[in-house]
Design a protein around this motif. Structure first.
Motif, short mmCIF file in Angstrom:
data_model
loop_
_atom_site.label_atom_id
_atom_site.label_comp_id
_atom_site.label_asym_id
_atom_site.label_seq_id
_atom_site.Cartn_x
_atom_site.Cartn_y
_atom_site.Cartn_z
N LYS A 179 0.80 -1.23 0.00
CA LYS A 179 0.00 0.00 0.00
C LYS A 179 0.83 1.28 0.00
O LYS A 179 0.38 2.33 -0.48
CB LYS A 179 -0.94 0.00 1.22
CG LYS A 179 -2.03 -1.06 1.15
CD LYS A 179 -2.98 -0.79 -0.01
CE LYS A 179 -4.13 -1.77 -0.04
NZ LYS A 179 -5.07 -1.49 -1.16
N PHE A 180 2.03 1.24 0.55
CA PHE A 180 2.90 2.41 0.58
C PHE A 180 4.09 2.15 -0.34
O PHE A 180 4.95 1.33 -0.04
CB PHE A 180 3.39 2.68 2.01
CG PHE A 180 2.30 3.10 2.96
CD1 PHE A 180 2.07 4.44 3.21
CD2 PHE A 180 1.51 2.16 3.60
CE1 PHE A 180 1.08 4.84 4.10
CE2 PHE A 180 0.51 2.54 4.48
CZ PHE A 180 0.30 3.89 4.72
N ILE A 181 4.12 2.86 -1.46
CA ILE A 181 5.16 2.61 -2.46
C ILE A 181 6.02 3.86 -2.64
O ILE A 181 5.63 4.96 -2.24
CB ILE A 181 4.55 2.20 -3.81
CG1 ILE A 181 3.68 3.33 -4.38
CG2 ILE A 181 3.72 0.92 -3.64
CD1 ILE A 181 3.14 3.03 -5.78
N ALA A 182 7.19 3.67 -3.23
CA ALA A 182 8.10 4.81 -3.45
C ALA A 182 7.43 5.85 -4.34
O ALA A 182 6.69 5.52 -5.27
CB ALA A 182 9.38 4.30 -4.10
N ASN A 183 7.71 7.10 -4.04
CA ASN A 183 7.11 8.20 -4.80
C ASN A 183 7.88 8.39 -6.11
O ASN A 183 8.82 9.18 -6.19
CB ASN A 183 7.13 9.48 -3.97
CG ASN A 183 6.29 10.58 -4.59
OD1 ASN A 183 5.95 10.53 -5.77
ND2 ASN A 183 5.94 11.58 -3.80
N HIS A 184 7.47 7.65 -7.14
CA HIS A 184 8.13 7.74 -8.43
C HIS A 184 7.49 8.81 -9.33
O HIS A 184 7.95 9.05 -10.44
CB HIS A 184 8.06 6.39 -9.15
CG HIS A 184 6.65 5.92 -9.41
ND1 HIS A 184 5.85 5.42 -8.41
CD2 HIS A 184 5.90 5.89 -10.54
CE1 HIS A 184 4.68 5.10 -8.92
NE2 HIS A 184 4.68 5.37 -10.20
N ILE A 185 6.43 9.46 -8.83
CA ILE A 185 5.75 10.50 -9.60
C ILE A 185 6.40 11.86 -9.37
O ILE A 185 6.67 12.61 -10.30
CB ILE A 185 4.26 10.57 -9.22
CG1 ILE A 185 3.59 9.20 -9.41
CG2 ILE A 185 3.55 11.63 -10.07
CD1 ILE A 185 3.59 8.70 -10.83
N ASN A 186 6.66 12.18 -8.11
CA ASN A 186 7.25 13.47 -7.75
C ASN A 186 8.46 13.22 -6.87
O ASN A 186 8.35 13.04 -5.66
CB ASN A 186 6.22 14.34 -7.02
CG ASN A 186 6.73 15.75 -6.74
OD1 ASN A 186 7.90 16.05 -6.92
ND2 ASN A 186 5.85 16.61 -6.27
N HIS A 187 9.66 13.22 -7.47
CA HIS A 187 10.89 12.91 -6.74
C HIS A 187 11.29 14.02 -5.78
O HIS A 187 12.14 13.81 -4.91
CB HIS A 187 12.02 12.64 -7.73
CG HIS A 187 11.77 11.47 -8.64
ND1 HIS A 187 11.79 10.17 -8.20
CD2 HIS A 187 11.45 11.42 -9.97
CE1 HIS A 187 11.52 9.34 -9.22
NE2 HIS A 187 11.31 10.08 -10.29
N LEU A 188 10.70 15.19 -5.93
CA LEU A 188 11.03 16.31 -5.04
C LEU A 188 10.22 16.24 -3.75
O LEU A 188 10.51 16.99 -2.80
CB LEU A 188 10.76 17.65 -5.75
CG LEU A 188 11.57 17.91 -7.02
CD1 LEU A 188 11.17 19.25 -7.63
CD2 LEU A 188 13.07 17.88 -6.72
N GLN A 189 9.24 15.37 -3.68
CA GLN A 189 8.38 15.26 -2.51
C GLN A 189 8.82 14.06 -1.68
O GLN A 189 9.01 12.96 -2.19
CB GLN A 189 6.92 15.10 -2.95
CG GLN A 189 5.91 15.33 -1.85
CD GLN A 189 4.49 15.31 -2.40
OE1 GLN A 189 4.10 14.39 -3.12
NE2 GLN A 189 3.71 16.33 -2.07
N SER A 190 9.02 14.29 -0.39
CA SER A 190 9.46 13.21 0.48
C SER A 190 8.31 12.28 0.82
O SER A 190 7.15 12.59 0.58
CB SER A 190 10.05 13.80 1.77
OG SER A 190 9.07 14.55 2.46
#
Length: 226
Positions: free
Chosen positions: A159-170
């Protein structure tokens, strides 16, 4: 929020029927918060007093039909559609229902736009952005998203995956399991679950797990939980 904006919170004891009977006796203007099904039930049972100034609805897709009923019976009350799972601080996206919404061809009221420091994406089964106005899973990111489930590493990974959409957002992307779409006016609409997960008082309940345990009972041949 009521306590820091000059309001007050009234806690009513007992079951929902008893609680709203107590609410009906309150003379001050009040805000009612609940799921669309709860509000629909109470309207049909004529449990509301005319002093309701605002309805905050959440927890499931909000039908325009219910919004029209509320507008007819409470013409001066605000109707706010709030969206947000427990994993993202509950209130993540919100929208105040407008006259334009009431006269649109949409079945469900929009949930609107995300709050500050929160982003919303509509992804397909491969976790990629769907084409413009396409239907997909509502995925959240930003400061409001949790770090995962305590003691549930497998569920957290799903359910919690790496943010591959916005790399600037932690932080992570949280896959809500809800189907949604971005409308031409930029608002987001939620169509309900893409799976059979429900929440009871904030706890995840997988209906398939209940079915599986029921089938283990010797006297039960098969089971369906809805």
């Amino acid at each position: 929020i009521p306590l820091i904006t000059g309001g007050k919170i009234i806690c009513c004891e007992g079951e929902i029927d008893q609680a709203f009977e107590s609410v009906a006796k309150i003379k001050e203007t009040i805000t009612i918060k609940g799921t669309p099904k709860q509000i629909q039930y109470l309207i049909e049972d004529e449990r509301f007093a005319p002093n309701v100034e605002c309805f905050i609805l959440g927890g499931e897709a909000l039908d325009i039909t219910l919004c029209k009923t509320l507008r007819d019976q409470f013409p001066h009350a605000r109707i706010i559609n709030e969206y947000g799972p427990t994993e993202a601080t509950v209130g993540t996206i919100y929208h105040e229902v407008t006259e334009e919404d009431l006269h649109s061809d949409y079945i469900h009221a929009p949930i609107g736009l995300p709050i500050y420091n929160t982003s919303v994406y509509i992804l397909n089964n491969q976790n990629q952005l769907v084409p413009s106005y396409g239907v997909g899973e509502i995925v959240l990111s930003g400061e409001s998203v949790a770090l995962g489930y305590l003691g549930e590493p497998n569920l957290t990974r799903n359910k919690f995956i790496a943010n591959h959409i916005n790399h600037l957002q932690s932080g992570y992307l949280y896959k809500t399991g809800d189907l949604g779409q971005v409308l031409p006016n930029g608002k987001i609409v939620c169509y309900g679950r893409k799976d059979n997960m429900v929440k009871i008082r904030g706890h995840r309940v997988e209906l398939e797990e209940i079915e599986r345990y029921l089938r283990e009972i010797p006297s039960i041949k098969d089971a369906v939980v809805k």
